[in-house]
Design a protein around this motif. Structure first.
Motif, short mmCIF file in Angstrom:
data_model
loop_
_atom_site.label_atom_id
_atom_site.label_comp_id
_atom_site.label_asym_id
_atom_site.label_seq_id
_atom_site.Cartn_x
_atom_site.Cartn_y
_atom_site.Cartn_z
N VAL A 84 -22.65 -73.17 -97.18
CA VAL A 84 -21.99 -72.32 -96.19
C VAL A 84 -22.05 -73.00 -94.83
O VAL A 84 -21.05 -73.15 -94.13
CB VAL A 84 -22.62 -70.91 -96.13
CG1 VAL A 84 -22.08 -70.12 -94.94
CG2 VAL A 84 -22.39 -70.16 -97.43
N SER A 111 -23.10 -65.48 -95.55
CA SER A 111 -21.69 -65.83 -95.35
C SER A 111 -21.39 -66.17 -93.90
O SER A 111 -22.16 -65.85 -93.00
CB SER A 111 -20.79 -64.69 -95.82
OG SER A 111 -20.89 -63.59 -94.92
N VAL A 125 -18.86 -67.69 -98.76
CA VAL A 125 -19.92 -66.76 -99.14
C VAL A 125 -20.80 -67.37 -100.23
O VAL A 125 -20.30 -67.86 -101.24
CB VAL A 125 -19.33 -65.44 -99.69
CG1 VAL A 125 -20.43 -64.47 -100.07
CG2 VAL A 125 -18.37 -64.82 -98.69
#
Length: 139
Positions: A84, A111, A125
């Motif tokens: 991420v 996320s 995510v």
């Protein structure tokens, strides 16, 4: 197959962004008015010049570039929290901007969201599915 069609104002900026994210260019569906970026075997992003994009619309509709109201968030999954963070770093290094900073949304879920140069939002995510399977996440 899914083709996510997005209008773009500047092909070079758009292409640099998606290439910088590590998406694979599909030459078969790319030309002077569109670039196809492969996310997976079944999912592609089609970045279309604004006029070309508008040619697919009816009823006086025109392309939207992410100003004001959002109609859609494009969400893709990551294998880890580090992925991420790497996605966000790559996006901002290649003409994108942070739309929503990275955060833990729930136990086992992390996320962030970025905007491409035209304001289209991509959410990335990571979900630890074991936390969900064990019932450690409330809805």
């Amino acid at each position: 197959m899914i083709f996510v069609n997005l209008p773009r104002r500047d092909a070079a900026k758009s292409d640099a962004f998606y290439q910088g994210l590590g998406f694979e260019k599909n030459e078969l569906f790319s030309n002077e008015v569109a670039t196809s970026w492969k996310l997976s075997e079944q999912i592609s992003v089609m970045a279309l010049n604004e006029e070309f994009f508008n040619g697919f619309l009816v009823n006086g509709d025109n392309a939207s570039f992410g100003e004001g109201t959002k109609q859609m968030l494009n969400a893709i999954s990551a294998e880890s929290e580090a992925e991420v963070d790497e996605f966000v770093a790559n996006a901002t290094a290649n003409g994108g901007s942070v739309y929503r900073p990275a955060k833990s949304d729930a136990p086992g879920m992390y996320s962030a969201a970025v905007a491409d140069p035209d304001g289209h939002v991509w959410e990335i995510v990571y979900m630890d599915m074991s936390a969900w399977a064990e019932g450690n996440v409330s809805s």
